[in-house]
Motif scaffolding. Structure first.
Motif, PDB file in Angstrom:
ATOM      1  N   LYS A  57       0.836  -1.208   0.000  1.00 28.79           N
ATOM      2  CA  LYS A  57       0.000   0.000   0.000  1.00 28.79           C
ATOM      3  C   LYS A  57       0.867   1.252   0.000  1.00 28.79           C
ATOM      4  O   LYS A  57       0.684   2.149  -0.805  1.00 28.79           O
ATOM      5  CB  LYS A  57      -0.901   0.027   1.237  1.00 28.79           C
ATOM      6  N   LYS A  58       1.821   1.286   0.929  1.00 27.72           N
ATOM      7  CA  LYS A  58       2.612   2.519   1.088  1.00 27.72           C
ATOM      8  C   LYS A  58       3.570   2.727  -0.087  1.00 27.72           C
ATOM      9  O   LYS A  58       3.887   3.850  -0.437  1.00 27.72           O
ATOM     10  CB  LYS A  58       3.370   2.476   2.411  1.00 27.72           C
ATOM     11  N   ALA A  59       4.031   1.629  -0.670  1.00 26.73           N
ATOM     12  CA  ALA A  59       4.960   1.745  -1.810  1.00 26.73           C
ATOM     13  C   ALA A  59       4.198   1.903  -3.128  1.00 26.73           C
ATOM     14  O   ALA A  59       4.800   2.132  -4.168  1.00 26.73           O
ATOM     15  CB  ALA A  59       5.845   0.501  -1.869  1.00 26.73           C
ATOM     16  N   ASN A  60       2.882   1.775  -3.078  1.00 28.64           N
ATOM     17  CA  ASN A  60       2.074   1.685  -4.291  1.00 28.64           C
ATOM     18  C   ASN A  60       1.814   3.056  -4.930  1.00 28.64           C
ATOM     19  O   ASN A  60       1.404   4.002  -4.253  1.00 28.64           O
ATOM     20  CB  ASN A  60       0.728   1.040  -3.920  1.00 28.64           C
ATOM     21  N   ARG A  61       2.028   3.127  -6.226  1.00 30.98           N
ATOM     22  CA  ARG A  61       1.772   4.386  -6.925  1.00 30.98           C
ATOM     23  C   ARG A  61       0.284   4.752  -6.939  1.00 30.98           C
ATOM     24  O   ARG A  61      -0.071   5.933  -7.018  1.00 30.98           O
ATOM     25  CB  ARG A  61       2.317   4.310  -8.360  1.00 30.98           C
ATOM     26  N   LYS A  62      -0.573   3.740  -6.824  1.00 32.38           N
ATOM     27  CA  LYS A  62      -2.019   4.021  -6.861  1.00 32.38           C
ATOM     28  C   LYS A  62      -2.440   4.985  -5.764  1.00 32.38           C
ATOM     29  O   LYS A  62      -3.330   5.802  -5.946  1.00 32.38           O
ATOM     30  CB  LYS A  62      -2.792   2.718  -6.637  1.00 32.38           C
ATOM     31  N   PHE A  63      -1.796   4.844  -4.600  1.00 33.62           N
ATOM     32  CA  PHE A  63      -2.178   5.688  -3.464  1.00 33.62           C
ATOM     33  C   PHE A  63      -1.255   6.890  -3.323  1.00 33.62           C
ATOM     34  O   PHE A  63      -1.363   7.658  -2.372  1.00 33.62           O
ATOM     35  CB  PHE A  63      -2.191   4.862  -2.170  1.00 33.62           C
ATOM     36  N   HIS A  64      -0.306   7.020  -4.246  1.00 30.69           N
ATOM     37  CA  HIS A  64       0.691   8.089  -4.154  1.00 30.69           C
ATOM     38  C   HIS A  64       1.208   8.306  -5.579  1.00 30.69           C
ATOM     39  O   HIS A  64       2.296   7.866  -5.941  1.00 30.69           O
ATOM     40  CB  HIS A  64       1.822   7.613  -3.218  1.00 30.69           C
ATOM     41  N   PRO A  65       0.404   8.966  -6.407  1.00 27.97           N
ATOM     42  CA  PRO A  65       0.734   9.032  -7.841  1.00 27.97           C
ATOM     43  C   PRO A  65       2.038   9.751  -8.171  1.00 27.97           C
ATOM     44  O   PRO A  65       2.695   9.421  -9.150  1.00 27.97           O
ATOM     45  CB  PRO A  65      -0.454   9.780  -8.447  1.00 27.97           C
ATOM     46  N   GLU A  66       2.416  10.744  -7.332  1.00 31.94           N
ATOM     47  CA  GLU A  66       3.638  11.512  -7.627  1.00 31.94           C
ATOM     48  C   GLU A  66       4.886  10.698  -7.306  1.00 31.94           C
ATOM     49  O   GLU A  66       4.920  10.010  -6.296  1.00 31.94           O
ATOM     50  CB  GLU A  66       3.680  12.785  -6.757  1.00 31.94           C
ATOM     51  N   LEU A 120      10.190  -7.656  -3.694  1.00 28.55           N
ATOM     52  CA  LEU A 120      10.968  -6.439  -3.421  1.00 28.55           C
ATOM     53  C   LEU A 120      10.037  -5.348  -2.871  1.00 28.55           C
ATOM     54  O   LEU A 120      10.354  -4.670  -1.898  1.00 28.55           O
ATOM     55  CB  LEU A 120      11.664  -5.964  -4.710  1.00 28.55           C
ATOM     56  N   LEU A 121       8.879  -5.215  -3.493  1.00 29.47           N
ATOM     57  CA  LEU A 121       7.941  -4.180  -3.038  1.00 29.47           C
ATOM     58  C   LEU A 121       7.394  -4.495  -1.642  1.00 29.47           C
ATOM     59  O   LEU A 121       7.172  -3.589  -0.839  1.00 29.47           O
ATOM     60  CB  LEU A 121       6.815  -4.015  -4.056  1.00 29.47           C
ATOM     61  N   MET A 122       7.212  -5.766  -1.352  1.00 29.89           N
ATOM     62  CA  MET A 122       6.748  -6.118   0.003  1.00 29.89           C
ATOM     63  C   MET A 122       7.852  -5.873   1.037  1.00 29.89           C
ATOM     64  O   MET A 122       7.563  -5.523   2.185  1.00 29.89           O
ATOM     65  CB  MET A 122       6.273  -7.577   0.055  1.00 29.89           C
ATOM     66  N   ALA A 123       9.114  -6.049   0.629  1.00 31.40           N
ATOM     67  CA  ALA A 123      10.227  -5.731   1.540  1.00 31.40           C
ATOM     68  C   ALA A 123      10.229  -4.220   1.824  1.00 31.40           C
ATOM     69  O   ALA A 123      10.416  -3.789   2.964  1.00 31.40           O
ATOM     70  CB  ALA A 123      11.557  -6.168   0.926  1.00 31.40           C
ATOM     71  N   ALA A 124       9.986  -3.426   0.763  1.00 32.16           N
ATOM     72  CA  ALA A 124       9.888  -1.967   0.948  1.00 32.16           C
ATOM     73  C   ALA A 124       8.739  -1.646   1.904  1.00 32.16           C
ATOM     74  O   ALA A 124       8.836  -0.773   2.772  1.00 32.16           O
ATOM     75  CB  ALA A 124       9.670  -1.279  -0.397  1.00 32.16           C
ATOM     76  N   GLU A 125       7.660  -2.400   1.745  1.00 33.67           N
ATOM     77  CA  GLU A 125       6.473  -2.189   2.583  1.00 33.67           C
ATOM     78  C   GLU A 125       6.795  -2.443   4.064  1.00 33.67           C
ATOM     79  O   GLU A 125       6.299  -1.748   4.943  1.00 33.67           O
ATOM     80  CB  GLU A 125       5.364  -3.119   2.090  1.00 33.67           C
ATOM     81  N   TYR A 126       7.647  -3.456   4.320  1.00 38.28           N
ATOM     82  CA  TYR A 126       8.074  -3.728   5.702  1.00 38.28           C
ATOM     83  C   TYR A 126       8.729  -2.497   6.318  1.00 38.28           C
ATOM     84  O   TYR A 126       8.476  -2.144   7.470  1.00 38.28           O
ATOM     85  CB  TYR A 126       9.086  -4.891   5.731  1.00 38.28           C
ATOM     86  N   ILE A 127       9.597  -1.848   5.516  1.00 40.75           N
ATOM     87  CA  ILE A 127      10.321  -0.671   6.028  1.00 40.75           C
ATOM     88  C   ILE A 127       9.342   0.490   6.205  1.00 40.75           C
ATOM     89  O   ILE A 127       9.299   1.147   7.240  1.00 40.75           O
ATOM     90  CB  ILE A 127      11.454  -0.281   5.044  1.00 40.75           C
ATOM     91  N   GLY A 181       7.240   3.224   9.416  1.00 39.94           N
ATOM     92  CA  GLY A 181       7.282   4.688   9.473  1.00 39.94           C
ATOM     93  C   GLY A 181       8.358   5.340   8.628  1.00 39.94           C
ATOM     94  O   GLY A 181       8.385   6.556   8.488  1.00 39.94           O
ATOM     95  N   ASN A 182       9.288   4.533   8.073  1.00 40.12           N
ATOM     96  CA  ASN A 182      10.355   5.130   7.267  1.00 40.12           C
ATOM     97  C   ASN A 182       9.989   5.075   5.777  1.00 40.12           C
ATOM     98  O   ASN A 182      10.052   4.023   5.148  1.00 40.12           O
ATOM     99  CB  ASN A 182      11.683   4.395   7.522  1.00 40.12           C
ATOM    100  N   GLY A 183       9.631   6.219   5.242  1.00 40.86           N
ATOM    101  CA  GLY A 183       9.222   6.276   3.833  1.00 40.86           C
ATOM    102  C   GLY A 183      10.387   6.520   2.887  1.00 40.86           C
ATOM    103  O   GLY A 183      10.203   6.592   1.672  1.00 40.86           O
ATOM    104  N   SER A 223       5.256   1.614  -8.459  1.00 43.39           N
ATOM    105  CA  SER A 223       5.621   2.320  -7.231  1.00 43.39           C
ATOM    106  C   SER A 223       6.101   3.736  -7.516  1.00 43.39           C
ATOM    107  O   SER A 223       6.606   4.023  -8.599  1.00 43.39           O
ATOM    108  CB  SER A 223       6.728   1.527  -6.511  1.00 43.39           C
ATOM    109  N   HIS A 224       5.966   4.582  -6.511  1.00 44.41           N
ATOM    110  CA  HIS A 224       6.428   5.974  -6.612  1.00 44.41           C
ATOM    111  C   HIS A 224       7.861   6.125  -6.117  1.00 44.41           C
ATOM    112  O   HIS A 224       8.429   7.220  -6.167  1.00 44.41           O
ATOM    113  CB  HIS A 224       5.507   6.875  -5.776  1.00 44.41           C
ATOM    114  N   LEU A 225       8.453   5.036  -5.606  1.00 47.83           N
ATOM    115  CA  LEU A 225       9.790   5.129  -5.004  1.00 47.83           C
ATOM    116  C   LEU A 225      10.873   5.227  -6.084  1.00 47.83           C
ATOM    117  O   LEU A 225      10.700   4.700  -7.189  1.00 47.83           O
ATOM    118  CB  LEU A 225      10.048   3.886  -4.138  1.00 47.83           C
ATOM    119  N   PRO A 226      12.001   5.861  -5.764  1.00 46.37           N
ATOM    120  CA  PRO A 226      13.108   5.916  -6.728  1.00 46.37           C
ATOM    121  C   PRO A 226      13.664   4.518  -7.010  1.00 46.37           C
ATOM    122  O   PRO A 226      13.642   3.652  -6.133  1.00 46.37           O
ATOM    123  CB  PRO A 226      14.179   6.770  -6.023  1.00 46.37           C
ATOM    124  N   VAL A 227      14.176   4.332  -8.216  1.00 41.99           N
ATOM    125  CA  VAL A 227      14.716   3.034  -8.631  1.00 41.99           C
ATOM    126  C   VAL A 227      16.164   3.216  -9.102  1.00 41.99           C
ATOM    127  O   VAL A 227      16.434   3.972 -10.030  1.00 41.99           O
ATOM    128  CB  VAL A 227      13.881   2.428  -9.783  1.00 41.99           C
TER     129      VAL A 227
END
Ligand code: PEP
Ligand code: MN
Length: 339
Positions: free
Chosen positions: A70-79, A218-225, A229-231, A263-267
């Protein structure tokens, strides 16, 4: 989530299934077609194990409608997210950075290598002080002294450092010392206690894909972090294990646009570990740039034949100079394209 039931399912069995699902706090929508019965599950579907559901006799197939991240997902964070790595260096959302340095911090050669990569245009310094080695007899890294050498170089050159943390018990040391970016290596991509521990800090994390990890893992590992609270998570494609033996790993460059889509996260892409041979690092670095990576991680050593780890994939500082020039050429085409 949608469950497609067998045509032969009895009304009684369907009723049982519905009450089992509703008992978990979800709402069900049932539609009966000519050939199948479809149940739509609405609500917090994390309460349902899709494999358990699919294993039930009357269930033919289960399909997820929304991703579990959810938190790593672009759907909920388009930018696009830009992660601030300190020293005025941001990565993502149009900010491109090159992370360079030796595989391992070995001693005083670090500062010499750091000066060269900095002069060539690298904006972040890498080096492992705690090394994950396949053999317990191989060089394990300088430990805390290695962190100090990195920090000295970082102060002299005013550039952030990226270095791997392997043990949840060391996270506080990295925070106390002021390490700019903590790397989670491929071997720890599913070390959940470690992911949670770095998630409790606000230090940026460069999260590498596991050797046999899927993009979703990989995205679920990001989700763990992120769920701690660490975005400030930067994703890194570093090659995966396949049947191919001509390279150390297989560089999955598909992952770059796929991760950007999901995802909206940098790659970031790491052509050093992905290929394992110096001769392939530059072409694949350029390919990763062209594929839209927000950054590259490249190993550089002033004397690769004497490197304590990963000498076979290191660029010399002179080779790195040339690679940086060509990276700039590709980047200028991409930047022009975005204008
Ligand atoms: C490294 O960056 O030196 C390293 C060990 O990387 P990976 O975890 O991708 O193998
Ligand atoms: Mn390495």
């Amino acid at each position: 989530m949608i469950a497609i039931l067998r045509k032969s399912a009895s009304d009684e069995a369907v009723g049982h299934l519905i009450s089992w699902i509703e008992g978990k706090g979800l709402i069900t929508h049932v539609s009966r077609g000519e050939n199948e019965i479809v149940i739509g599950l609405v609500g917090d579907t994390t309460k349902i194990d899709p494999f358990l559901l699919e294993s039930m006799d009357i269930v033919e197939r289960v399909q997820r409608v929304s991703e579990p991240f959810k938190k790593a997902n672009r759907k909920f964070h388009p930018e696009d997210t830009a992660v601030d790595c300190g020293h005025g260096v941001k990565i993502g959302a149009g900010h491109f950075q090159v992370i360079a340095g030796p595989c391992s911090v070995e001693g005083e050669n670090l500062i010499r290598i750091a000066r060269r990569v900095h002069a060539a245009g690298a904006t972040m310094l890498r080096g492992g002080a705690f090394k994950p080695r396949t053999s317990p007899y191989a060089y394990q890294g300088m430990g805390a002294d290695g962190l100090d050498l990195l920090l000295e170089a970082s102060a002299e050159l005013d550039m952030p450092v990226v270095t791997e943390v392997m043990d949840p018990r060391d996270v506080q040391l990295f925070v106390d010392k002021g390490i700019d970016v903590m790397q989670i290596g491929a071997r720890n991509a599913q070390n959940f206690p470690l992911l949670k521990e770095v998630g409790k800090t606000n230090v940026p994390v460069l999260l590498k894909r596991g050797m046999s990890g899927t993009i979703d893992e990989l995205l679920m590992a990001a989700e763990y972090i992120m769920s701690e609270g660490n975005g400030n998570v930067i994703l890194c494609e570093r090659g995966i294990r396949t049947f191919e033996t001509r390279t150390r790993n297989t560089f999955d460059l598909n992952a770059v646009p796929v991760l950007h889509y999901l995802s909206h996260l940098p790659v970031v892409a790491d052509p050093s570990h992905a290929t394992g041979y110096t001769r392939y690092v530059e072409p694949m670095a350029l390919a990763a740039c062209a594929a839209g990576a927000d950054g590259l991680e490249i190993e550089v050593h002033d004397c690769p034949e004497k490197a304590w780890s990963d000498g076979a994939q290191a660029l010399t500082p002179d080779q790195f100079d040339r690679t940086m020039e060509r990276i700039r050429a590709i980047r200028s085409v991409i930047a022009a394209d975005h204008e």
